[in-house]
Design a protein around this motif. Sequence first.
Motif, PDB file in Angstrom:
ATOM      1  N   SER A 187     -10.895   2.151  15.576  1.00 22.46           N
ATOM      2  CA  SER A 187     -10.428   1.803  14.235  1.00 22.46           C
ATOM      3  C   SER A 187      -9.499   2.855  13.634  1.00 22.46           C
ATOM      4  CB  SER A 187     -11.624   1.592  13.297  1.00 22.46           C
ATOM      5  OG  SER A 187     -12.456   0.561  13.776  1.00 22.46           O
ATOM      6  N   VAL A 188      -9.720   4.129  13.961  1.00 29.86           N
ATOM      7  CA  VAL A 188      -8.971   5.194  13.293  1.00 29.86           C
ATOM      8  C   VAL A 188      -7.487   5.124  13.645  1.00 29.86           C
ATOM      9  CG1 VAL A 188      -9.338   6.926  15.102  1.00 29.86           C
ATOM     10  CG2 VAL A 188      -8.966   7.657  12.741  1.00 29.86           C
ATOM     11  N   VAL A 189      -7.174   4.783  14.873  1.00 27.92           N
ATOM     12  CA  VAL A 189      -5.763   4.715  15.275  1.00 27.92           C
ATOM     13  C   VAL A 189      -5.064   3.573  14.550  1.00 27.92           C
ATOM     14  CG1 VAL A 189      -4.195   4.368  17.215  1.00 27.92           C
ATOM     15  CG2 VAL A 189      -6.236   5.767  17.506  1.00 27.92           C
ATOM     16  N   ALA A 190      -5.766   2.445  14.380  1.00 26.80           N
ATOM     17  CA  ALA A 190      -5.171   1.311  13.679  1.00 26.80           C
ATOM     18  C   ALA A 190      -4.893   1.655  12.219  1.00 26.80           C
ATOM     19  CB  ALA A 190      -6.098   0.093  13.768  1.00 26.80           C
ATOM     20  N   ALA A 191      -5.845   2.333  11.559  1.00 26.07           N
ATOM     21  CA  ALA A 191      -5.632   2.729  10.164  1.00 26.07           C
ATOM     22  C   ALA A 191      -4.471   3.713  10.054  1.00 26.07           C
ATOM     23  CB  ALA A 191      -6.907   3.352   9.605  1.00 26.07           C
ATOM     24  N   PHE A 192      -4.420   4.656  10.965  1.00 28.22           N
ATOM     25  CA  PHE A 192      -3.327   5.637  10.977  1.00 28.22           C
ATOM     26  C   PHE A 192      -1.977   4.947  11.181  1.00 28.22           C
ATOM     27  CE2 PHE A 192      -0.729   7.930  14.215  1.00 28.22           C
ATOM     28  CZ  PHE A 192      -0.122   8.837  13.364  1.00 28.22           C
ATOM     29  N   GLN A 193      -1.920   4.020  12.142  1.00 27.48           N
ATOM     30  CA  GLN A 193      -0.667   3.336  12.425  1.00 27.48           C
ATOM     31  C   GLN A 193      -0.247   2.458  11.256  1.00 27.48           C
ATOM     32  OE1 GLN A 193       0.722   4.237  15.407  1.00 27.48           O
ATOM     33  NE2 GLN A 193       2.585   3.343  14.539  1.00 27.48           N
ATOM     34  N   GLY A 194      -1.233   1.895  10.558  1.00 27.85           N
ATOM     35  CA  GLY A 194      -0.912   1.076   9.403  1.00 27.85           C
ATOM     36  C   GLY A 194      -0.206   1.861   8.315  1.00 27.85           C
ATOM     37  N   VAL A 195      -0.647   3.090   8.082  1.00 26.66           N
ATOM     38  CA  VAL A 195      -0.008   3.936   7.060  1.00 26.66           C
ATOM     39  C   VAL A 195       1.382   4.361   7.529  1.00 26.66           C
ATOM     40  CG1 VAL A 195      -0.173   6.079   5.764  1.00 26.66           C
ATOM     41  CG2 VAL A 195      -2.230   4.738   6.214  1.00 26.66           C
ATOM     42  N   VAL A 196       1.496   4.730   8.784  1.00 23.88           N
ATOM     43  CA  VAL A 196       2.777   5.203   9.310  1.00 23.88           C
ATOM     44  C   VAL A 196       3.838   4.096   9.285  1.00 23.88           C
ATOM     45  CG1 VAL A 196       3.950   6.027  11.400  1.00 23.88           C
ATOM     46  CG2 VAL A 196       1.750   6.990  10.740  1.00 23.88           C
ATOM     47  N   ASP A 197       3.415   2.852   9.515  1.00 18.56           N
ATOM     48  CA  ASP A 197       4.361   1.745   9.619  1.00 18.56           C
ATOM     49  C   ASP A 197       4.707   1.088   8.287  1.00 18.56           C
ATOM     50  OD1 ASP A 197       4.535   2.130  12.299  1.00 18.56           O
ATOM     51  OD2 ASP A 197       3.369   0.374  12.885  1.00 18.56           O
ATOM     52  N   VAL A 198       4.212   1.625   7.189  1.00 18.34           N
ATOM     53  CA  VAL A 198       4.578   1.062   5.885  1.00 18.34           C
ATOM     54  C   VAL A 198       6.090   1.207   5.686  1.00 18.34           C
ATOM     55  CG1 VAL A 198       4.320   1.289   3.384  1.00 18.34           C
ATOM     56  CG2 VAL A 198       2.335   1.520   4.866  1.00 18.34           C
ATOM     57  N   ASP A 199       6.714   0.158   5.232  1.00 18.01           N
ATOM     58  CA  ASP A 199       8.163   0.146   5.032  1.00 18.01           C
ATOM     59  C   ASP A 199       8.565   1.238   4.031  1.00 18.01           C
ATOM     60  OD1 ASP A 199      10.831  -0.402   4.706  1.00 18.01           O
ATOM     61  OD2 ASP A 199      10.558  -2.548   4.376  1.00 18.01           O
ATOM     62  N   ARG A 200       9.412   2.165   4.472  1.00 15.35           N
ATOM     63  CA  ARG A 200       9.852   3.268   3.603  1.00 15.35           C
ATOM     64  C   ARG A 200      10.616   2.750   2.394  1.00 15.35           C
ATOM     65  NH1 ARG A 200       7.243   7.745   3.995  1.00 15.35           N
ATOM     66  NH2 ARG A 200       8.971   8.648   2.804  1.00 15.35           N
ATOM     67  N   THR A 201      11.246   1.586   2.540  1.00 14.28           N
ATOM     68  CA  THR A 201      11.986   1.027   1.404  1.00 14.28           C
ATOM     69  C   THR A 201      11.054   0.747   0.237  1.00 14.28           C
ATOM     70  OG1 THR A 201      13.563   0.025   2.941  1.00 14.28           O
ATOM     71  CG2 THR A 201      13.528  -0.817   0.685  1.00 14.28           C
ATOM     72  N   LEU A 202       9.865   0.244   0.521  1.00 11.91           N
ATOM     73  CA  LEU A 202       8.898  -0.034  -0.538  1.00 11.91           C
ATOM     74  C   LEU A 202       8.454   1.247  -1.231  1.00 11.91           C
ATOM     75  CD1 LEU A 202       6.668  -2.663   1.323  1.00 11.91           C
ATOM     76  CD2 LEU A 202       8.503  -3.098  -0.317  1.00 11.91           C
ATOM     77  N   ILE A 203       8.213   2.283  -0.449  1.00 11.39           N
ATOM     78  CA  ILE A 203       7.784   3.559  -1.028  1.00 11.39           C
ATOM     79  C   ILE A 203       8.901   4.163  -1.877  1.00 11.39           C
ATOM     80  CG2 ILE A 203       7.061   5.912  -0.470  1.00 11.39           C
ATOM     81  CD1 ILE A 203       5.695   4.815   2.010  1.00 11.39           C
ATOM     82  N   ASN A 204      10.122   4.150  -1.355  1.00  7.61           N
ATOM     83  CA  ASN A 204      11.251   4.710  -2.114  1.00  7.61           C
ATOM     84  C   ASN A 204      11.508   3.913  -3.389  1.00  7.61           C
ATOM     85  OD1 ASN A 204      11.632   6.670  -0.159  1.00  7.61           O
ATOM     86  ND2 ASN A 204      13.096   5.430   1.010  1.00  7.61           N
ATOM     87  N   ALA A 205      11.379   2.592  -3.314  1.00  9.91           N
ATOM     88  CA  ALA A 205      11.581   1.772  -4.507  1.00  9.91           C
ATOM     89  C   ALA A 205      10.535   2.093  -5.569  1.00  9.91           C
ATOM     90  CB  ALA A 205      11.517   0.287  -4.135  1.00  9.91           C
ATOM     91  N   ILE A 244       1.520   4.952  -5.636  1.00 13.41           N
ATOM     92  CA  ILE A 244       2.164   4.436  -4.430  1.00 13.41           C
ATOM     93  C   ILE A 244       1.136   4.198  -3.333  1.00 13.41           C
ATOM     94  CG2 ILE A 244       3.776   5.013  -2.565  1.00 13.41           C
ATOM     95  CD1 ILE A 244       5.442   6.509  -4.646  1.00 13.41           C
ATOM     96  N   PHE A 245       0.226   5.142  -3.199  1.00 15.72           N
ATOM     97  CA  PHE A 245      -0.786   5.020  -2.152  1.00 15.72           C
ATOM     98  C   PHE A 245      -1.686   3.810  -2.414  1.00 15.72           C
ATOM     99  CE2 PHE A 245      -4.872   6.012  -0.154  1.00 15.72           C
ATOM    100  CZ  PHE A 245      -4.456   6.314   1.125  1.00 15.72           C
ATOM    101  N   ALA A 246      -2.115   3.647  -3.676  1.00 19.25           N
ATOM    102  CA  ALA A 246      -3.057   2.572  -4.018  1.00 19.25           C
ATOM    103  C   ALA A 246      -2.395   1.204  -4.049  1.00 19.25           C
ATOM    104  CB  ALA A 246      -3.715   2.874  -5.359  1.00 19.25           C
ATOM    105  N   LYS A 247      -1.138   1.147  -4.542  1.00 13.80           N
ATOM    106  CA  LYS A 247      -0.494  -0.146  -4.763  1.00 13.80           C
ATOM    107  C   LYS A 247       0.440  -0.579  -3.634  1.00 13.80           C
ATOM    108  CE  LYS A 247      -2.262  -0.639  -8.917  1.00 13.80           C
ATOM    109  NZ  LYS A 247      -3.248  -1.709  -9.219  1.00 13.80           N
ATOM    110  N   VAL A 248       0.879   0.371  -2.813  1.00 16.90           N
ATOM    111  CA  VAL A 248       1.829   0.031  -1.751  1.00 16.90           C
ATOM    112  C   VAL A 248       1.219   0.269  -0.367  1.00 16.90           C
ATOM    113  CG1 VAL A 248       4.095   0.528  -0.744  1.00 16.90           C
ATOM    114  CG2 VAL A 248       3.798   0.549  -3.241  1.00 16.90           C
ATOM    115  N   VAL A 249       0.745   1.489  -0.140  1.00 14.47           N
ATOM    116  CA  VAL A 249       0.297   1.867   1.203  1.00 14.47           C
ATOM    117  C   VAL A 249      -0.967   1.117   1.609  1.00 14.47           C
ATOM    118  CG1 VAL A 249      -0.513   3.770   2.633  1.00 14.47           C
ATOM    119  CG2 VAL A 249       1.389   4.132   1.049  1.00 14.47           C
ATOM    120  N   VAL A 250      -1.960   1.100   0.733  1.00 15.87           N
ATOM    121  CA  VAL A 250      -3.229   0.447   1.083  1.00 15.87           C
ATOM    122  C   VAL A 250      -3.046  -1.042   1.361  1.00 15.87           C
ATOM    123  CG1 VAL A 250      -5.528  -0.143   0.249  1.00 15.87           C
ATOM    124  CG2 VAL A 250      -4.647   2.171  -0.084  1.00 15.87           C
TER     125      VAL A 250
END
Length: 270
Positions: free
Chosen positions: A153-171, A182-188
């Motif tokens: 499970s840990v690798v999947a959770a890690f990959q999920g955070v890494v693969d979040v679209d940077r455009t969403l975070i920058n916006a 950002i972490f609560a509303k976008v990444v999670v």
Amino acid sequence: MTVVAAPENAVPARSTPRRARRRGVRPLVLNLVAVALGIGVWSLLSAIGVQGLPGPVTVADRAGELIADGTLAEDVLASLRRVLIGFALGTALAVPVGFLMGWYATARGLLEPYIQFFRTIPPLAIIPLAIVLLGIGEVPKVFVIFLAAFLSSVVAAFQGVVDVDRTLINAARVLGASDRTIFAKVVVPASTPFILVGMRIGLGSAWATLVAAELIAAQEGLGYRMQQAQLYYDLPTIFVGLITIGVLGLLMDRLLLLADRRLTSWQERR
């Protein structure tokens, strides 16, 4: 007044729920057909005497005996308890560790070597060490199952955070959102599908490790019962254990799949 004619190939609105129901019924029908075909092939192989393979009727009779004397219920409860505790603890730790590794580069650098190192070691290989360090009670059994679920499970959770679209975070940052927001509303939300897939893989790993975990001085459990049956070449009992583990694992996986669909209903699906 201008009247706009509907296109000839337009689909009435009422047909949409009907089509959805049809899409839901068709996989169920195919599943039932697959099960019937599987039982048919099994019966055929048993009838021609393949290595003394017991038939479905023989296995069903043995299951009835184990149910009648309460043995199957005790074994199911014991195995379920171990799997649920190990899986719950493994997942509960894997999600925050995966988030830490994905969000903070320092945490990733410190934790990733250990995660990748232990991922190459089968949880079954940890059993001798678990016996020496933790004894022969319930703790080593649960620990081995916990380790299998955590590493999946840990690798999947890690990959999920890494693969979040940077455009969403920058916006979100342009709009003035803090890192916490950002972490609560976008990444999670964006990583939730990865986490749920990791949980399904972790659940499969937990059940796959169960039989070996119950080698550790167990007195009850599906794995223990199968190992005892092996000593007496009791194939029907072994089949009852295998089918029970498969059915329980399938039901738990369907529950996770249902949670996946509810929590990620915003995703486009095929």
